[in-house]
Design an enzyme around this catalytic site. Structure first.
Site: not given
Length: 765
Positions: A291, A350-352, A402
């Site tokens: 992000h 998160d969300e890597v 995560e």
């Protein structure tokens, strides 16, 4: 004998307190407090605050800030501040230090016709007591309406919170919010005794905080041309002005129209001071290593290959294998820690999308050198190294859940959000990590708001199953999140979190599910105060609004208004109701048509629009066939974008279930189910069904669509009716789960009965 008299006296006192507590609960207008105190005994009479009332406090200035806050509150209602003295006086408000109160936010409050006494050990407890008094004062003082006297009902309170972490999150990256709005947000948090403000300052769509060492982060990263999220909001703004992009955050530069904004360090320090005075801790989040597109655009050296783009699911992250990345991160967080004195720093995590890391020669060398086995382990290397940096500066790191995947130290705090990984908070607690619960369902407040939202929040248990008593203590609390992709204005932000935040506030402070009915009544009493504070809250739901209604001959349309001040208007020509639309008053429906119905506040503000589809239908004849108990369920593993994408043929994976529930055999992360059989209704009538699903669901009865809740979405309830004669009727429910955790509930009502689960013995096949 003395012991007997003592025990009898004690029993009488306890009975009196119990009766007083019950009486107070039943008087929501007199004591409209949210969150409700742990112990409240009703009193007789009132204390009158007048210009002659004085505030009495000790000369040691322990509660100087709280005295100031109290005087500012009272001056709103009286038009002048009260005299502050260190001597006892009649008609006084006394602020006392009490070392017997052990909780930092604990307090006791005694209000009699002669005096108000507030006792606390810490400033935080004293301030929470002042906010209790605030909710007992006339609501119109919030708008600066002056009174000759302010009457406060008599009572006795002993109070402290159940959970230490009671938070709200606001994403200012996807859409930007002004400094004045941040302060308004803080005011609402303090009103309802919340104590943490998680501020999501950076993301792919914008960098919102000035970093002096890297000026391009805001010179470039704080601005963007309109993106797909902006376009979606603009489309919705045609019917809802709250969805319009705020023009104050639009500029024109080099022939381009740009949206954005950022906070200077001076501005943010002012916001932090404002929150601190109200005993609210602002936790900054600079989300990395993923992000980070808004930063990488300005500083491409942050990636492993100099590229900045979207991957399969998420944007490419910064590179954990270059020392320049750590230098950048540490420089950024050094300035962040100078702005925010919070004990906590949120790093995201998160969300890597780690794909590029696996292609990098530098990363391969680092993994070999450090003995890192996989890419999740490489992310843990980055996270754990940053945690050491935070710890060296006296700060505690928070990461989204995560960060557990590659291993994390027990000293890090975990913020749980992924409902489809239900064991994550359990694993974290068993690892010794403190956990903050933020599950997307029910605590993502950017999700759709419906009549069940407050109840779902209020009945949410922050303590997951599978923990010992000691491990459960590591669940420090919860917070709700407002992600701003579809929240383009401050009015829309108000609508998204108010008033459902009050349910969360009471859950986390009081944690007594038995008080829910009282909460609903007390919540209604909050609306005049929110009106005075100019909060664009979501108005309470109109009762008996069914999405798909049927009638046999005719139906009389009425609206039960939860607020007397509401005016309910409607249209039947496809347009949206407006201030001049007809008032709904026993409108007769005798043909198929669609009504749009909406409530309007006294100031003309429109609430949610209910679209009610009316359809004439005779009572369906029952089927005559041989049946057995339960429903057949056909299982289709795989990804289906809505029920229309489900296979038409029956699956060879078939199960029998007693009711509408996902079979235990269903293990795929994404799947579709087709429930087929009959519903056996015990009497002739019009039955109302309520289908809540995440993601898509369509209910058919007698081969007609009764409820259409299709589309990939978060949990949302839709309703519909079927007119049936007593007996068996064909039943089909198609359901799609797209991945990320499912919700599937079917309830019914008949002749205005309370909603309840459809009995299992009604289902046949």
């Amino acid at each position: 004998m003395k012991k007997l008299i003592y025990h009898i006296s004690l029993l009488i006192c306890l009975q009196v307190l119990t009766v007083s507590f019950a009486k107070a609960q039943g008087d929501e207008k007199r004591y409209p407090l949210i969150p409700y105190p742990q112990h409240l005994a009703a009193g007789a009479g009132e204390f009158k605050i007048t210009a002659k009332t004085v505030i009495v406090t000790a000369p040691d200035a322990l509660f100087a800030n709280e005295v100031k806050q109290l005087n500012e509150l009272i001056s709103k209602g009286l038009g002048k501040a009260l005299v502050v003295t260190h001597r006892q006086a009649s008609s006084s408000i006394l602020l006392k230090y009490d070392d017997k109160i052990t909780a930092d936010e604990g307090y006791s409050l005694s209000i009699t016709p002669q005096q108000i006494v507030i006792s606390a050990k810490q400033g935080a407890g004293m301030f929470r007591a002042i906010e209790t008094i605030r909710q007992l004062l006339p609501a119109d003082i919030e708008a600066g309406i002056h009174h000759s006297a302010l009457n406060v009902p008599a009572l006795s309170i002993q109070d402290e919170p159940v959970f230490a972490w009671r938070g709200m999150h606001l994403d200012v990256s996807r859409h930007f919010f002004s400094v004045s709005y941040l302060k308004k947000f803080i005011d609402l948090l303090s009103l309802y005794k919340m104590n943490k403000f998680h501020l999501h300052l950076t993301d792919d769509q914008g960098w919102r905080i000035e970093i002096k060492k890297y000026p391009k982060l805001t010179e470039q990263g704080a601005w963007r041309t309109f993106n797909n999220q902006d376009s979606a909001c603009m489309k919705q703004a045609v019917d809802n002005p709250d969805m319009a992009i705020d023009p104050s955050h639009i500029i024109h530069r080099d022939g381009k129209t740009l949206y954005g904004g950022f906070y200077t360090q001076k501005e943010m320090k002012d916001v932090v001071a404002y929150a601190t005075a109200r005993h609210i801790e602002i936790i900054p989040e600079i989300d990395m290593p993923g992000h980070m597109m808004s930063a990488i655009n300005s500083y491409p050296f942050l990636t492993c290959n100099g590229e900045n783009s979207w991957g399969k699911l998420f944007t490419k992250p910064i590179c954990p294998c270059n020392e320049t990345t750590f230098e950048f991160a540490q420089n950024v967080f050094t300035e962040i820690m100078d702005i925010f004195p919070s004990k906590y720093i949120h790093i995201g995590g998160d969300e890597v999308d780690r794909t590029d890391w696996g292609k990098s020669e530098e990363c391969k060398a680092l993994m070999a050198r450090e003995g890192i086995k996989d890419l999740p382990g490489l992310q843990s290397y980055f996270i754990n190294r940053m945690e050491k940096f935070f710890n060296a500066h006296g700060r505690k790191m928070i990461g989204w859940d995560e960060v557990l995947e590659g291993g994390v130290t027990s000293s890090a705090m975990i913020m749980y959000w992924r409902t489809w990984v239900p064991d994550a908070p359990v694993k974290a607690a068993k690892n010794g990590n403190q956990v903050i619960m933020v599950p997307g369902n029910p605590l993502y407040f950017d999700g759709k708001y419906d009549r069940n939202s407050a109840s779902n929040i209020y009945h949410f248990n922050p303590i997951p199953k599978g923990l010992t008593e000691e491990q459960a203590k590591l669940i420090v609390g919860a917070q709700a999140a407002i992600w701003a992709e579809s929240v383009p204005s401050e009015k829309r932000a108000d609508y998204r979190f108010m008033p459902r935040m009050t349910a969360l506030a009471e859950l986390l402070w009081t944690n007594k599910v038995s008080l829910y009915d009282g909460y609903v009544k007390r919540n209604i009493e909050q609306f005049p105060r929110l009106d005075a504070l100019k909060v664009n809250y979501r108005m309470p739901d109109l009762a008996d609004m069914v999405d798909y209604r049927v009638f046999v001959k005719a139906d009389t349309v009425t609206a039960v208004k939860p607020l007397k001040s509401m005016i309910v208007r409607f249209t039947h020509d496809g347009t949206m109701p407006g201030p001049s639309s007809p008032i709904l008053n026993k409108y007769i429906v005798d043909k198929n048509q669609v009504l749009n119905i909406a409530a309007f506040a006294a100031n003309g503000r429109r609430g949610d629009v209910y679209t009610v589809n009316y359809r004439q239908q005779n009572y369906a004849e029952p089927a005559t066939t041989s049946v057995q108990s339960g429903l057949k369920v056909f299982y289709y593993p795989g990804e289906f974008n809505g029920t229309t994408k489900m296979p038409a043929d029956n699956s060879d994976k078939v199960y029998t279930v007693p009711g509408v529930a996902v079979p235990d055999e269903v293990k795929a992360p994404s799947f579709a189910l087709r429930f087929k059989g009959y519903i056996n209704v015990p009497q002739t009538g019009i039955y109302t069904f309520y289908l809540t699903c995440d993601d898509a669901g369509v209910l058919k009865i007698d081969n007609q669509t009764t409820i259409d809740n299709d589309g990939m979405h978060a949990p949302v309830e839709k309703s519909g009716q079927a007119a049936m004669k007593k007996g068996l009727h064909p039943f089909e429910l198609n359901f799609v789960e797209g991945g990320g955790g499912y919700t599937l509930k079917l309830k019914y009502s008949h002749n205005g009965s309370v909603l309840q689960d459809v009995p299992a013995d009604w289902f046949k096949n």
